[in-house]
Design an enzyme around this catalytic site. Structure first.
Site, PDB file in Angstrom:
ATOM      1  CD  GLU A 172       3.913  -0.607 -19.300  1.00 59.65           C
ATOM      2  OE1 GLU A 172       4.117   0.501 -18.756  1.00 59.65           O
ATOM      3  OE2 GLU A 172       2.784  -0.952 -19.700  1.00 59.65           O
ATOM      4  CD  GLU A 291       0.185  -3.656 -17.983  1.00 61.55           C
ATOM      5  OE1 GLU A 291      -0.295  -2.543 -18.311  1.00 61.55           O
ATOM      6  OE2 GLU A 291       1.174  -3.781 -17.234  1.00 61.55           O
TER       7      GLU A 291
END
Length: 502
Positions: A172, A291
């Protein structure tokens, strides 16, 4: 209310990658300590791993497990988790404001993977660290011996290399909350150079670069375009993340959010194709949706824990207790991945134990299946083979997310051996049974193997340690096969699996 479906043997979307049913473990909350690892627990094995948790994980048949993060990895020194346990440092984890004892590191995790019948998908720190630490980590894990890092692994007690083939280059990195957050250009350049260095060691590695943390990011989808512009030739996959919530308590809007997931995948698929054309490349980058899950039940509790400023050890963070409504959502997410398996090759439910997870444990006590365990179980067990392109004609509704959302969310998979056909179907309608009518083309002599149904009178019903099967699948017999058609009555707000021998 009727929905007509056509399923043709030759109308294939893609061969589903077995890694579509993968998982994730981060050093966060009780995912590791009290989750998979709890020395002294009545079921603990000689290495401190909980056997009751291992049994539940093996049942899911999750092919890969991503580790050690997540946000945690962006300030993690992998060297802290190797060597004699008594000499490992205790560190402060900036991502989750907790203490990390480093009693589990990469060697222990690889051992756990072998016990759990899964494989490691390792992430390197490209936040606070970079290329050099990544290449050293790779050498430590994968080189047989005769060099500094490989001999250090051998000295630590692991003589054979771990041979980890799947690696995530950071986590991320588009997120301002990330330690070492970078611009798309900065990250893309670093990912490209790190990838080239890692491939200098082993050209057969598969490497995942960071895409958007979610499709609401201001930088989306330009982030993907710029990152891939820098590292398209050196990457194999780009990662996407998405979590789902029903804070407004509107079931139809909540269940329609799978359409947002589909748009996300479609958009990034378009970005991939654009950069592929720009680069004049023959290679098509895949999507690693590493995710995904429902995440909102524990938000208030998490705020209270983190506000204490105590730096606790393995606190009860992100421990969503899933209800029956979440079964329907997870079923729809998995259906979306099956239908988009031409793009999504890897997907990791986040996470596996205790932390927004299908498996929950008590410290020193029981382990049990949360409600969402079951749709993942059925998709993992019977969703391998060829995803079929179905033609669906049925009633729809308008939602805040999208108009003309089908009440029936359905996918179909023709098994790898060609002997079975499985339909995964969610009836989103709140109070009406859907009469399913599937015309089978090219599947002569089909016979019913089983029909599984999940439904409950209370959308907020949950499973607990004392009542672990409050929400659970049951065998039903509403499906019939006549004249090359499958007919079944799907109850309102129900998750259904219909398996045929073909």
């Amino acid at each position: 209310m009727k929905t007509n479906v056509v399923a043709h043997r030759d109308f294939r979307i893609a061969t589903i990658d077995a890694r579509l049913y993968s998982s994730f473990l981060e050093h966060l909350g009780r995912a590791i300590y009290g989750g998979i690892y709890e020395p002294g627990h009545p079921t603990a094995d000689e290495d401190g791993f909980r056997r009751d948790v291992l049994d539940l994980v093996r049942e899911l048949d999750t092919r890969y497990c991503r580790y050690p993060g997540g946000n945690f990895v962006s300030a993690y020194n992998w060297e802290d988790g190797v060597g004699p346990r008594s000499e490992r440092p205790v560190r402060l984890d900036l991502a989750w404001r907790t203490r990390e004892a480093n009693q589990v590191g990469v060697n222990e995790f690889v051992d756990w993977c072998k016990k759990a019948n899964t494989k490691p998908m390792l992430a390197v720190n490209l936040g606070s660290r970079g290329l050099d630490a990544a290449r050293n980590f790779l050498e430590y894990c994968n080189h047989p011996g005769g060099t500094y890092w490989s001999d250090l692994r051998r000295k630590h007690g692991w003589s054979n290399p771990h041979d980890v083939k799947l690696w995530c280059l950071g986590n991320e990195m588009d997120g301002p909350w990330q330690v070492g957050h970078k611009s798309a250009y900065e990250y893309g350049r670093l990912a490209d150079e790190t990838a080239k260095a890692m491939r200098g060691f082993d050209k057969s590695l598969e490497l995942v670069v960071c895409g958007s943390s979610n499709s609401d990011m201001k930088t989306y989808p330009q982030w993907e375009a710029e990152v891939l512009d820098q590292c398209y030739d050196s990457a194999d996959y780009i990662s996407l993340h998405m979590y789902f919530a029903n804070r407004e308590k509107n079931t139809l809007n909540y269940l329609a959010r799978a359409t947002k997931l589909d748009r996300y995948i479609t958009t990034i698929g378009g970005v991939i194709d654009y950069i592929k054309a720009k680069k004049r490349s023959k290679k098509t980058i895949g999507i690693s949706f590493d995710e995904w899950n429902v995440w909102y039940h524990s938000n208030q509790q998490d705020k209270e824990i983190l506000a204490r400023d105590e730096w606790p050890d393995a606190p009860h963070l992100l421990e969503d207790v899933y209800n029956f409504e979440d079964v329907l959502q997870v079923g729809g997410i998995l259906n979306t991945f099956i239908r988009r398996s031409d793009r999504v090759r890897i997907a990791c439910i986040a996470q596996l134990v205790n932390v927004i997870a299908p498996i929950m444990t008590e410290d020193g006590g029981a382990a049990w299946r949360q409600t969402i365990y079951y749709p993942f179980y059925y998709a993992s067990r019977y969703g391998r083979g060829s995803a079929l392109q179905l033609v669906v004609d049925g009633p729809t509704y308008d939602s805040d997310e999208e108009n003309e959302v089908p009440y029936l969310d359905v996918s179909a998979v023709h098994s790898e051996d060609g002997r079975s056909l499985t339909f995964f179907a969610v009836n989103r309608h709140p109070d009406t049974t859907l009469d399913l009518d599937v015309r089978l083309e090219g599947f002569g002599g089909a016979r019913l193997i089983e029909q599984v149904e999940m439904t409950h009178g209370d959308l907020e019903a949950v499973n607990t340690a004392r009542r672990p099967e409050t929400v659970a699948p049951v065998q039903v017999e509403s499906a019939k096969i006549e004249d090359g058609r499958v007919r079944a009555a799907l109850k309102p707000l129900s998750y259904n699996v219909i398996r045929l021998s073909v």
